[in-house]
Scaffold this motif. Sequence first.
Motif, PDB file in Angstrom:
ATOM      1  N   SER A 142       5.610   1.060  11.789  1.00  0.00           N
ATOM      2  CA  SER A 142       5.476   2.081  11.858  1.00  0.00           C
ATOM      3  C   SER A 142       4.333   2.982  13.022  1.00  0.00           C
ATOM      4  O   SER A 142       4.236   3.895  12.965  1.00  0.00           O
ATOM      5  CB  SER A 142       5.162   2.702  10.650  1.00  0.00           C
ATOM      6  OG  SER A 142       6.083   1.684   9.553  1.00  0.00           O
ATOM      7  N   ALA A 143       3.534   1.874  13.097  1.00  0.00           N
ATOM      8  CA  ALA A 143       1.729   2.752  13.932  1.00  0.00           C
ATOM      9  C   ALA A 143       2.834   2.704  15.450  1.00  0.00           C
ATOM     10  O   ALA A 143       1.384   3.268  16.434  1.00  0.00           O
ATOM     11  CB  ALA A 143       0.895   1.249  14.045  1.00  0.00           C
ATOM     12  N   ALA A 148       5.663   9.385   3.937  1.00  0.00           N
ATOM     13  CA  ALA A 148       5.342   8.953   3.763  1.00  0.00           C
ATOM     14  C   ALA A 148       4.103   8.625   4.355  1.00  0.00           C
ATOM     15  O   ALA A 148       3.167   7.359   3.335  1.00  0.00           O
ATOM     16  CB  ALA A 148       6.115   7.829   4.146  1.00  0.00           C
ATOM     17  N   MET A 149       3.713   8.298   5.650  1.00  0.00           N
ATOM     18  CA  MET A 149       3.009   8.096   6.848  1.00  0.00           C
ATOM     19  C   MET A 149       1.467   9.134   6.700  1.00  0.00           C
ATOM     20  O   MET A 149       0.956   9.401   6.712  1.00  0.00           O
ATOM     21  CB  MET A 149       3.448   8.232   8.463  1.00  0.00           C
ATOM     22  CG  MET A 149       4.966   6.493   8.540  1.00  0.00           C
ATOM     23  SD  MET A 149       3.988   4.723   8.270  1.00  0.00           S
ATOM     24  CE  MET A 149       2.289   4.892   9.480  1.00  0.00           C
ATOM     25  N   GLY A 150       1.820  10.045   5.831  1.00  0.00           N
ATOM     26  CA  GLY A 150       0.811  11.512   5.249  1.00  0.00           C
ATOM     27  C   GLY A 150       0.742  12.671   6.840  1.00  0.00           C
ATOM     28  O   GLY A 150      -0.269  12.661   6.415  1.00  0.00           O
ATOM     29  N   GLN A 151       1.843  12.487   7.392  1.00  0.00           N
ATOM     30  CA  GLN A 151       2.099  13.430   8.001  1.00  0.00           C
ATOM     31  C   GLN A 151       2.939  14.784   7.093  1.00  0.00           C
ATOM     32  O   GLN A 151       3.789  14.651   6.435  1.00  0.00           O
ATOM     33  CB  GLN A 151       2.765  13.591   9.024  1.00  0.00           C
ATOM     34  CG  GLN A 151       1.873  12.994  10.428  1.00  0.00           C
ATOM     35  CD  GLN A 151       1.858  11.257  10.215  1.00  0.00           C
ATOM     36  OE1 GLN A 151       2.861  11.059  10.323  1.00  0.00           O
ATOM     37  NE2 GLN A 151       0.252  11.310   9.857  1.00  0.00           N
ATOM     38  N   PHE A 161       3.436  -2.586   9.313  1.00  0.00           N
ATOM     39  CA  PHE A 161       2.702  -1.109  10.086  1.00  0.00           C
ATOM     40  C   PHE A 161       1.871  -1.469  11.333  1.00  0.00           C
ATOM     41  O   PHE A 161       2.652  -0.582  12.827  1.00  0.00           O
ATOM     42  CB  PHE A 161       2.315  -0.219   8.848  1.00  0.00           C
ATOM     43  CG  PHE A 161       0.670  -0.729   8.529  1.00  0.00           C
ATOM     44  CD1 PHE A 161      -0.355   0.353   9.796  1.00  0.00           C
ATOM     45  CD2 PHE A 161       0.920  -0.991   7.317  1.00  0.00           C
ATOM     46  CE1 PHE A 161      -1.331   0.133   9.069  1.00  0.00           C
ATOM     47  CE2 PHE A 161      -0.621  -1.058   7.280  1.00  0.00           C
ATOM     48  CZ  PHE A 161      -1.950  -0.310   7.816  1.00  0.00           C
ATOM     49  N   LEU A 196      -2.735   3.749   7.424  1.00  0.00           N
ATOM     50  CA  LEU A 196      -3.165   4.866   8.838  1.00  0.00           C
ATOM     51  C   LEU A 196      -3.109   5.667   9.447  1.00  0.00           C
ATOM     52  O   LEU A 196      -4.989   6.242   9.603  1.00  0.00           O
ATOM     53  CB  LEU A 196      -1.480   3.678   9.538  1.00  0.00           C
ATOM     54  CG  LEU A 196      -1.971   4.025  10.944  1.00  0.00           C
ATOM     55  CD1 LEU A 196      -1.802   3.234  11.653  1.00  0.00           C
ATOM     56  CD2 LEU A 196       0.006   3.864  11.452  1.00  0.00           C
ATOM     57  N   THR A 197      -3.187   6.599   7.918  1.00  0.00           N
ATOM     58  CA  THR A 197      -3.494   8.402   8.024  1.00  0.00           C
ATOM     59  C   THR A 197      -4.893   7.813   7.136  1.00  0.00           C
ATOM     60  O   THR A 197      -5.338   8.137   8.149  1.00  0.00           O
ATOM     61  CB  THR A 197      -2.299   8.594   7.299  1.00  0.00           C
ATOM     62  OG1 THR A 197      -1.587   8.685   6.885  1.00  0.00           O
ATOM     63  CG2 THR A 197      -3.434  10.405   6.554  1.00  0.00           C
ATOM     64  N   TYR A 240       3.837   5.390  16.370  1.00  0.00           N
ATOM     65  CA  TYR A 240       4.159   6.391  16.918  1.00  0.00           C
ATOM     66  C   TYR A 240       5.419   6.488  18.126  1.00  0.00           C
ATOM     67  O   TYR A 240       5.443   7.915  18.226  1.00  0.00           O
ATOM     68  CB  TYR A 240       3.059   7.847  16.957  1.00  0.00           C
ATOM     69  CG  TYR A 240       2.508   7.451  15.089  1.00  0.00           C
ATOM     70  CD1 TYR A 240       2.953   8.526  14.660  1.00  0.00           C
ATOM     71  CD2 TYR A 240       1.590   6.438  14.398  1.00  0.00           C
ATOM     72  CE1 TYR A 240       2.794   8.726  13.936  1.00  0.00           C
ATOM     73  CE2 TYR A 240       1.371   6.943  13.515  1.00  0.00           C
ATOM     74  CZ  TYR A 240       1.792   8.301  12.450  1.00  0.00           C
ATOM     75  OH  TYR A 240       1.574   7.983  11.594  1.00  0.00           O
ATOM     76  N   ALA A 255       1.024  -1.114   0.172  1.00  0.00           N
ATOM     77  CA  ALA A 255       0.052  -0.112  -0.007  1.00  0.00           C
ATOM     78  C   ALA A 255       1.196   1.225   0.116  1.00  0.00           C
ATOM     79  O   ALA A 255       1.921   1.173   0.042  1.00  0.00           O
ATOM     80  CB  ALA A 255      -1.014   0.605   1.268  1.00  0.00           C
ATOM     81  N   HIS A 256       0.277   2.434  -0.211  1.00  0.00           N
ATOM     82  CA  HIS A 256       1.647   3.991  -0.262  1.00  0.00           C
ATOM     83  C   HIS A 256       1.507   4.117   0.852  1.00  0.00           C
ATOM     84  O   HIS A 256       1.441   3.792   1.929  1.00  0.00           O
ATOM     85  CB  HIS A 256      -0.023   5.179  -0.009  1.00  0.00           C
ATOM     86  CG  HIS A 256       0.900   6.451  -0.809  1.00  0.00           C
ATOM     87  ND1 HIS A 256       1.344   6.778  -1.647  1.00  0.00           N
ATOM     88  CD2 HIS A 256       1.153   7.355   0.799  1.00  0.00           C
ATOM     89  CE1 HIS A 256       1.501   7.642  -1.066  1.00  0.00           C
ATOM     90  NE2 HIS A 256       1.708   7.919   0.674  1.00  0.00           N
ATOM     91  N   GLY A 257       2.928   4.470   0.442  1.00  0.00           N
ATOM     92  CA  GLY A 257       3.867   4.800   2.117  1.00  0.00           C
ATOM     93  C   GLY A 257       4.439   3.670   2.883  1.00  0.00           C
ATOM     94  O   GLY A 257       5.140   3.822   3.453  1.00  0.00           O
ATOM     95  N   TYR A 258       4.426   2.184   1.869  1.00  0.00           N
ATOM     96  CA  TYR A 258       5.492   1.002   2.338  1.00  0.00           C
ATOM     97  C   TYR A 258       7.186   1.639   2.214  1.00  0.00           C
ATOM     98  O   TYR A 258       7.127   1.959   1.477  1.00  0.00           O
ATOM     99  CB  TYR A 258       4.683  -0.236   2.529  1.00  0.00           C
ATOM    100  CG  TYR A 258       3.688  -0.677   2.607  1.00  0.00           C
ATOM    101  CD1 TYR A 258       2.412  -0.001   3.430  1.00  0.00           C
ATOM    102  CD2 TYR A 258       3.473  -2.384   2.684  1.00  0.00           C
ATOM    103  CE1 TYR A 258       1.477  -0.488   3.721  1.00  0.00           C
ATOM    104  CE2 TYR A 258       1.854  -2.299   3.068  1.00  0.00           C
ATOM    105  CZ  TYR A 258       1.398  -2.208   3.592  1.00  0.00           C
ATOM    106  OH  TYR A 258       0.201  -2.099   4.090  1.00  0.00           O
ATOM    107  N   HIS A 277      -0.923   6.921   3.362  1.00  0.00           N
ATOM    108  CA  HIS A 277      -0.896   5.739   3.868  1.00  0.00           C
ATOM    109  C   HIS A 277      -2.010   4.962   4.661  1.00  0.00           C
ATOM    110  O   HIS A 277      -2.852   5.697   5.371  1.00  0.00           O
ATOM    111  CB  HIS A 277       0.262   5.804   5.368  1.00  0.00           C
ATOM    112  CG  HIS A 277       0.362   5.037   5.664  1.00  0.00           C
ATOM    113  ND1 HIS A 277       0.558   4.453   6.470  1.00  0.00           N
ATOM    114  CD2 HIS A 277       1.957   3.950   5.478  1.00  0.00           C
ATOM    115  CE1 HIS A 277       0.694   2.855   7.086  1.00  0.00           C
ATOM    116  NE2 HIS A 277       2.581   3.219   6.505  1.00  0.00           N
ATOM    117  N   ILE A 330      -1.951  14.345  14.166  1.00  0.00           N
ATOM    118  CA  ILE A 330      -2.299  12.492  14.667  1.00  0.00           C
ATOM    119  C   ILE A 330      -3.342  12.249  15.366  1.00  0.00           C
ATOM    120  O   ILE A 330      -4.105  11.871  15.420  1.00  0.00           O
ATOM    121  CB  ILE A 330      -1.382  11.303  14.269  1.00  0.00           C
ATOM    122  CG1 ILE A 330      -0.746  11.046  15.658  1.00  0.00           C
ATOM    123  CG2 ILE A 330      -0.535  11.171  13.409  1.00  0.00           C
ATOM    124  CD1 ILE A 330      -0.278  10.200  16.154  1.00  0.00           C
TER     125      ILE A 330
END
Lengths: 722, 722
Positions: free
Chosen positions: A394-395, A367-370, A390, B546-547, A397, A77-80, B544, A438
């Motif tokens: 990556s989750a 990548a994670m959307g921030q 994730f 998670l976002t 945080y 998925a996106h950002g992996y 992502h 977040i």
Amino acid sequence: MMEARPLPVPDPDASPYGGDSWRLTADAAALAFEQTPPLLSLGNGFIGLRGPGGRDEPTLYLNGVYEEQPIPYHEAAHGYARSSDTRLATADPTRLRILVDGRPLRAWDEAELDMAAGRLRLSASLGAVRVTLDRLVAMDRDAVFTRIRAEGPVGTPLSVVPHILPPPGPEAPDADAPYDPRVGPALARSPWQALLTADHHRVDRLPVSGWQVAVCVSGGGAIDIGAAGIAQIDVVAGIAAARDASPDTLIATARAVTAIDFDTACTAQCAWFDAIWRVVGIDLPDTVGGTRAMRHALFQLIQAAGRDGRTSLAAKGQTGEGYEGHVFWDADSYALPVLALVAPDIARAMLRWRIAGLDDARANARAMGQTRGALYPWRTIGGRECSSFFPAGSAQYHINADIAHALRLYVATTGDTAIFDEGGAEMLAETARIWLQIGWHDPARGDAFVINRVTGPDEYSAIVDNNLYTNLMAAEHLRFAATVAGAHLSADEVAAMRRAADAMAVPFDAERNIPAQDDRFFALEPWPFAATLPDKYPLLIHYHPLTIYRHRVAKQADAVLAAAILPRRFDRDTRTRMLDVYEAVTVHDSTLSAAPFAMLAASVGDADRALAYWRRSVMTDLSNLFANSGHGLHMAALAGAWSALVYGFAGMTVLDGLGFAPIAMPALGGYAFGILWHGSALKVTVSDTRVRYTLDSGGPVAFRHSDEALTIACGETIERAL
Amino acid sequence: MMEARPLPVPDPDASPYGGDSWRLTADAAALAFEQTPPLLSLGNGFIGLRGPGGRDEPTLYLNGVYEEQPIPYHEAAHGYARSSDTRLATADPTRLRILVDGRPLRAWDEAELDMAAGRLRLSASLGAVRVTLDRLVAMDRDAVFTRIRAEGPVGTPLSVVPHILPPPGPEAPDADAPYDPRVGPALARSPWQALLTADHHRVDRLPVSGWQVAVCVSGGGAIDIGAAGIAQIDVVAGIAAARDASPDTLIATARAVTAIDFDTACTAQCAWFDAIWRVVGIDLPDTVGGTRAMRHALFQLIQAAGRDGRTSLAAKGQTGEGYEGHVFWDADSYALPVLALVAPDIARAMLRWRIAGLDDARANARAMGQTRGALYPWRTIGGRECSSFFPAGSAQYHINADIAHALRLYVATTGDTAIFDEGGAEMLAETARIWLQIGWHDPARGDAFVINRVTGPDEYSAIVDNNLYTNLMAAEHLRFAATVAGAHLSADEVAAMRRAADAMAVPFDAERNIPAQDDRFFALEPWPFAATLPDKYPLLIHYHPLTIYRHRVAKQADAVLAAAILPRRFDRDTRTRMLDVYEAVTVHDSTLSAAPFAMLAASVGDADRALAYWRRSVMTDLSNLFANSGHGLHMAALAGAWSALVYGFAGMTVLDGLGFAPIAMPALGGYAFGILWHGSALKVTVSDTRVRYTLDSGGPVAFRHSDEALTIACGETIERAL
């Protein structure tokens, strides 16, 4: 203890290893244990050399030297993360062929790790000849010094042939093996490319990362046992690694460090460790095994942690291939709170490594959307996120808050505010910005600041709302950034950070009258402990993650960790209830779990429970409690054992000035330790009834004993009743 | 409409394709569109042959023929699927080299898909000669019949050379492409092994799965245009596949089906489709394009669905390689509710495929941690779980309820209770057992039966507690199993199932006064729709997971799907509020979304909204709304368009006897359709003011018109005002 999963409490004095309080010895039987090679590791923060074990298994790992390999996904998925850094065993210039009277020495029958001298001795008998090998990995140069001595009949020939073992090939993957996430994935083929090979030097390259490793070896030879009954031959190996260097230059670097002799190296090594041990001052009067275990823990921690600002501390140091050699949050949350107080230069170097990773952390946040700020990777070597799952990676945080906390603790204990200007403040500001993106002020909760869909330290829950540890640590992070990193933040940001910190949601379970691990933890179905056979642990090896996530079960300290790190957030009764409630749902399938439980138990005066958890933490590898120490020592457990003793038993607090609130540990006959506080060396000695504070060096130190404010000057001793 | 993401509403009469209500035509411009080859697909439930498009792209897929490939994980865990079934394009015996006067025909300039005849016609001009190709994939045999005609000057030579294209090689993966989870992973190498090759037949094998495919072709030749100005050449290709067969036997099987001539095949094909269309009876008076689109949807659905009990319906049928050719829940939840009413034999075959997968489903349940019962795989071809990311895969436990619902709906509409004894009841019992293990009666919620940590249909949330759709469908499943599968359950189990169903937790949002998608959906931060540019959709490609998970945003109908399938669970006002609230948070990034919204809108009498959503569903591929129809048609959207019309506009209900509550659709000039009810063919014709029911064949049918109970006999017509 009302434990979810009653676990053995190993007795440090009944371990399979022997020796006095400074020496860890292994006999022939102990040498066969899987945990022995890592336990006997030598290292200098860069080189890691495992002790004797299986002849042909890799033994040499270099901190920060890794290859990048693509991460395969069947569904991505996106950002992996697209690739992972994998630390690989390197060419090994420390191999020796030892011949006595023409017969090869095939195995050692005894090993002794001298932690005061920073040296390993191996011994074996070959006929009438006793062979010993003394080895050290120099702390002040990237070289391995070895001396072989043969004692026996005059005239017996001794020959030592050094050689270089090429980098190991790929492991054969076992497709049918139950998957163990604590072991790195097997590589299908070895990526090493030989650039230069010769009998006594070679250079190999990892093509994607560009890392090159040069090794060389000199010495060895043949000699007969002389009139004194002794023959002695020295060997020295040098190692260098760089991404940009010609192979010849790199070989020259490796060779340069071998220019001193064994005796000179030994002297320097003793002096280096003497300076450390002088500060550490661990002593547990009634337990030689416990004192030895505690010193061994610090010895291995200090040998493993990078000291050059370009490396940090892998989960298993350089003592094995576990977790691909990745650095996780325990470097910041478990190791740094120890190193800041006994070896602050190392703690500083580890923080410099984090600061150097700020750009990679910014990229990870994108990548994670921030869209602003920096999110540190959950696992990495080179700085980029290497987590491929994730929900358990990556989750988490909280990594940002962990790093901020480490920086805060380092500055509090050293007074070294210069690190703020060296990128520390910018890192603090950038990492704090993530929380504002977040989390949000939820009008349905009275504008509380909520942080949804994250994973806390407890990996038996994932993607939860308002993880207690995460929220509390985020609040600390936000306040700290607002206080010291204002130059890197707008006034609006500072205000938003203070507001978020003040309004931070703290999940609470009314029925149990304690803070809840997350919004829903106690709403989950209880794990069926009574129906879970002992061979079903660790749960992660035997149950699908979703089965685990669905139940009220914790792998490790999570809310307990929050309470252990931030004891003042909760009154003593609350902490007592938390200990009881979370103990009953925690299976301690992580080596990170025991130490925070020990700290929390000590904070409520429960010496017996604190002792049991401390023993589990300090004996994690010596007793191979998790049956995987062969893959490397558990650095967080080793560090945690010290924290259990110092932050736990002695009730040390550092964030708002130094303080102690020691409890008696009669089972140990008391305990003593030392710390560096703003450069001053303070010793703390606790008996069953009293505590003695002594300032060995440095300027005066103000501190609290329980609620009493004290100041101690150099050479002074202050005693108080417990 | 107060949509989260205002989407275009395509007008079926303004599509790039032409033709009358039975024929879909494409001119040269339309032939260049990426969606055209799948739109012009021919198929018979086993063979799928894409229409003309890029010359060298694979065009032949066989239902149920797949290779197993290992799933790579960088970090795996217990119970993960170890391999995936991947449907691969096979050797293609339908390729032709057509020469007119010695000049090769390189491209077609017109295509016409005749849905009444089940036949595709392609045309092109070469100089003065008009060449047409007529092709059908026989519904009654696994053969492809082709006739080439040339019309032009007498004496012009026509030559047709059939040949077999070998199985395609691997695709070249694009490492830098943004990952699109809707496309299958590229294979590094082609697994096909040639067992037999000759000019006019070949057999290839997939080594791991053991599937073998035999193809043969005959016919072709050369002839001059005769006195009538016409030359005509026929070609026929046969196809067979099996896991256990000698190549020679398989070739013989493939050859046997080619034994009839083109005209005979055409006659049989017309008869086959005539029987279908006689039932379907779709007519939308004011929209030729809409009627054509609706017929095309059913045509492709029926061509794609497996009819042999050993296959089912892939997400994209055999019309492309999307999703690896996997079968998902939409086969049960979207396609079966259509097929049960227009082609119940196909519905039965699909249920038999599920029943045949019961042992694999049991094994999957064990892997997921349930010690009893069966959990159907989230995605599969051969029967085993092929999902490699469980939070958006195996966590969708609703698949069990979807299958149970499909069985219940099939029996309700056909009266075919014999399927219970053919494994249906056992499947029902085994699948129902799972709920009792993953849910529990939570004392903190008054012993409500809660189901935590599952993923519902909306994949923009994952691992949530008490997903509304899952819980409601589980309750239906449990009651149904307790009622009809008691022979396979203990009395305690039946009691526990009834108790769980009665106590099922239904999450409710008090502020909005509607059932909530899950316990926490409305507690999440709203997605910043205003700040999300149109090119950031679909979100899954740009954010992502998670976002996405962290926000109050739905990919697709979820609570709305529950209300659309089970409208009686909610009163009309509640359904109206649900439509408004969920519309405002749903981005429809799934093709499964529009149809349930259409159904729910119709159920509350909102004809305009129902019409708009129906248009999106029926035009999904004709307008290539998701820009990925080139990978295959979206079977769920095609089926959903029928459901929107029949369950939606006409308010058909079937679970508690047949009922209708039609609304007027003036924009369509009314609508007509037919169904089979227990073998009787009922026509329903709705004008702006009235509805007419006609029973064309079969025994009398009892049904409700709104609240009025009616019975209709064969040949009878009943009219009522709307």
